[in-house]
Design an enzyme around this catalytic site. Structure first.
Site, PDB file in Angstrom:
ATOM      1  N   GLU A  53       0.238   3.107   6.833  1.00 30.93           N
ATOM      2  CA  GLU A  53       1.299   2.118   6.999  1.00 30.93           C
ATOM      3  C   GLU A  53       2.253   2.555   8.195  1.00 30.93           C
ATOM      4  O   GLU A  53       2.303   3.756   8.520  1.00 30.93           O
ATOM      5  CB  GLU A  53       2.307   2.268   5.833  1.00 30.93           C
ATOM      6  CG  GLU A  53       1.538   1.744   4.461  1.00 30.93           C
ATOM      7  CD  GLU A  53       1.304   0.068   4.560  1.00 30.93           C
ATOM      8  OE1 GLU A  53       2.255  -0.500   5.028  1.00 30.93           O
ATOM      9  OE2 GLU A  53       0.296  -0.242   3.316  1.00 30.93           O
ATOM     10  N   ARG A  96       5.534 -14.666  -0.341  1.00 35.81           N
ATOM     11  CA  ARG A  96       6.781 -14.989   0.316  1.00 35.81           C
ATOM     12  C   ARG A  96       6.671 -16.131   1.681  1.00 35.81           C
ATOM     13  O   ARG A  96       7.637 -16.951   1.671  1.00 35.81           O
ATOM     14  CB  ARG A  96       7.067 -13.799   1.338  1.00 35.81           C
ATOM     15  CG  ARG A  96       8.367 -13.388   1.403  1.00 35.81           C
ATOM     16  CD  ARG A  96       8.792 -11.935   2.052  1.00 35.81           C
ATOM     17  NE  ARG A  96       7.852 -10.927   1.259  1.00 35.81           N
ATOM     18  CZ  ARG A  96       7.688  -9.730   1.776  1.00 35.81           C
ATOM     19  NH1 ARG A  96       8.068  -9.434   2.998  1.00 35.81           N
ATOM     20  NH2 ARG A  96       7.096  -8.701   1.197  1.00 35.81           N
ATOM     21  N   LYS A 150       0.197   7.172  -9.321  1.00 38.75           N
ATOM     22  CA  LYS A 150      -1.030   7.030 -10.178  1.00 38.75           C
ATOM     23  C   LYS A 150      -1.524   8.247 -11.117  1.00 38.75           C
ATOM     24  O   LYS A 150      -2.065   7.941 -12.102  1.00 38.75           O
ATOM     25  CB  LYS A 150      -2.082   7.039  -9.184  1.00 38.75           C
ATOM     26  CG  LYS A 150      -2.284   5.850  -8.081  1.00 38.75           C
ATOM     27  CD  LYS A 150      -2.961   5.832  -6.845  1.00 38.75           C
ATOM     28  CE  LYS A 150      -3.216   4.501  -5.975  1.00 38.75           C
ATOM     29  NZ  LYS A 150      -3.772   4.972  -4.677  1.00 38.75           N
TER      30      LYS A 150
END
Lengths: 428, 428
Positions: free
Chosen positions: B191, B45, B206
């Protein structure tokens, strides 16, 4: 699609398991291999024994080399065992013809891996041996492929189910080695001739293979190997009190200057370590990598089902065209000698049987002091006839010092029998 | 030999880790891959951020699709993340050109695996994703290759390090979820927007991949997914007393008629189970096979080093020509729906907060009896303000019944808040 044709030598538990697995899971195996896999040629010591599987559609050969030379086979599977004799002859014959070989033979790969690798490279073919280490656990694939990118610091673990079963039973029941061994032999968990297992040789073969993949091929006869015969019930009791478990470990570690430390011996491992909970006939392989960190895989290390699963996984890899040089690289490095145990530093457990009278502890500690062995912890249990068991945990010390101290202790008149020295292995 | 040229999109922790690993272990990687592996083209980015690695020799692209279309690359590596947007665009672009792709993107493979598989097959190339499940632990390789011969009954485990860290800390400190979550966020283990982790979605992605390899691709949106927000400190206390650990599990199991049971939720697992000792940010994958038996692998499930190790292992496989169709077979089976939880039978843990007065237990047990829930064990802890916590362990009962019973309990005036139901998962 054309089937992949297999010539198989050895129809013991594993050989029969391979035939059974190929039949029972035929559809899934065909889908995963991209083609059917069929055993077309076989041999074994006794042609007429009833093995509980139909072998009538397979060509019988009178010996293993003749299976390897059968022009109709695509892959030779060697399940005879032993590092010499017909197992070795067959594998060499097949590789020399350029026929890929799959084997479960740890002794053969540990001792003759480099020579076989040369024959394979020369004839543009491969030797696969997933089943040779930790049975159904894909330890070879883990180290050689899964961790191929990483720089490993150590590899090893609990590689012999018989020893792990005996140590687990000794701990659970408080019984002594010989007693539990007899029972294991009756149950079929140990061989009538148990030396390969209980003296550590089977573990050593598997460790040599893992170390070869992680670091460098080893000169097998330079590896220090010690089995579990000296471990007694009282040691397992002390271990519990100290929050350790006693496990027969085979461990290889990268030394500071590129040398390889590799040994087999019973160790004290912290009760909180992942491999401490690996009990009974289970095996575990543990690795420590610079990038991947610590990793542990555990599962059934032997037996018909697990070993057959590993052999057929190799066949599927070959069917897919996925094959690697034996040590995972195109180079064929010369075997290295293992470093001498004398150079290793570690904490140790030292158990001594003594006369229970005043002054004994002073005698012991003065011997230890004379050998620069500093003691971190002492525990005592009474024994019959005015004897006592003493367990000492040392600070970090050279193995040379602790061995010398142990030898000096055994000379004391108050000490009965040889002291037991176990490495405390905390995987740091 | 000619280097294998990599185009890499995404220079976060993992992307930088891959570049660092390829440099630090260049010699060993070249030996194992049979040729050097070089990153030649990159994008991210922000072009100007200092990432602590020298990127000057690599061609910069303004977007990920442009990297995929770089005619000079042999393999595209996607480390952007997310199931849509530029990650998906890049992977589709590369596969459409016949360029193999390596990704660590679990959401992408879980949700679009089948579509990507079709593009790959059409263009005679492959998508590799070892790093997408359990970070450095080669779980994909274990299930898709190591156990390729076997008929698995179950696959799953502890697949999210953030949740496992939070549950481990809650147990160790007796603190509640929100408290430990805040601390984990401060430490960088969780997070700022924690939903993907703590609500079970990361685990679900997963698990969908593992189930796809072991059984059949799944329709991702049919999977029951529940996170760890409802688990309280008292539940971890009860678990300890009952000799269980609470773990967020993703587990898939083969049903009797070929259907697949797959769910994500916090469970009680026996303290003696191999995965019970998997603590902190570690992940573990456990399998149960007809031939291989039970197997467990544990290690670091995330982070720069472990994930980079898995990505580069895929690159080495590709360099060696070892590549497999996405689901491990040449067929491309249609996705299956997961079975409804209602049909599952299990023992359960049920925790209820109640007013501590006589008669409450009789009320509770009569509700349970009315729903055919038979109780095996009851334990109680006092709570402040004349309240009590009750923990009940049921006999085997249908999940439908225990949910109905739990709903009925929450209607009682003596019951405070919603009861918590946790499956007791003993891996049988």
């Amino acid at each position: 699609m054309k089937p992949l044709k297999i010539g198989l030598a050895g129809l013991g538990t594993v050989g029969v398991g391979v035939i059974r697995l190929l039949r029972e899971n035929a559809d899934a195996i065909t889908a995963r291999a991209g083609r059917p896999i069929e055993v077309v040629a076989i041999t074994a010591r006794d042609r007429n024994r009833d093995r509980g599987v139909d072998l009538s559609a397979m060509r019988w050969h009178d010996n293993a080399v003749s299976v390897a030379n059968d022009p109709d086979i695509d892959i030779a599977v060697e399940l005879i065992g032993g590092s010499e004799g017909s197992a070795r002859d067959m594998v060499e014959a097949a590789l020399s013809r350029g026929t890929p070989v799959v084997t479960a033979n740890k002794a053969l790969v540990a001792i003759h891996g480099n020579a076989l690798n040369s024959i394979a490279i020369e004839n543009n073919t491969v030797l696969m041996f997933e089943a040779a280490v930790a049975g159904g656990v894909p330890a070879i694939k883990l180290v050689r492929e899964g961790l191929a990118a990483d720089h490993l610091q150590s590899v090893g673990g609990i590689l012999n189910g018989t020893c792990n079963y005996i140590l687990t039973e000794m701990r659970a029941t408080g019984r002594d080695f010989s007693d539990v061994l007899s029972e294991a032999q009756q149950k079929g968990y140990a061989e009538a001739e148990p030396s390969t297992d209980v003296d550590g040789w089977d573990t050593a073969h598997k460790l040599a293979i893992l170390a070869g993949l992680a670091f460098s091929p080893l000169s097998f006869d330079t590896m220090p190997v010690h089995g579990i015969r000296d471990v007694t019930a009282i040691d397992l009791k002390f271990a519990d009190e100290l929050r350790y478990r006693i496990k027969l470990l085979g461990l290889a570690r990268r030394g500071k200057n590129g040398e390889v430390e590799a040994w087999v011996r019973p160790c004290m491992v912290p009760a909180s370590a992942p491999i401490a909970v690996v009990n009974g006939v289970f095996n575990a392989v543990t690795t420590q990598g610079d990038f991947s960190g610590p990793m542990t895989i555990s599962g059934r290390g032997a037996g018909e089902g697990p070993t057959a699963s590993a052999v057929v996984a190799d066949l599927i890899d070959l069917a897919r065209g996925a094959s690697l040089p034996l040590w995972g690289t195109d180079t064929s490095p010369a075997p290295k000698s293992c470093v001498s145990l004398d150079t290793i530093e570690s904490a140790f457990y030292l158990r001594v049987n003594v006369d229970d009278r005043s002054g004994v502890m002073a005698e012991l500690t003065s011997v230890l002091r004379d050998h620069d062995v500093s003691v971190h912890f002492v525990s005592q249990h009474d024994a019959p006839e005015n004897k006592a068991y003493l367990a000492l945990v040392t600070h970090r010390v050279s193995e040379k010092s602790i061995r010398a101290a142990s030898a000096a202790l055994s000379e004391l008149t108050s000490v009965r029998g040889a002291p037991l020295v176990l490495k405390i292995e905390d995987f740091q």
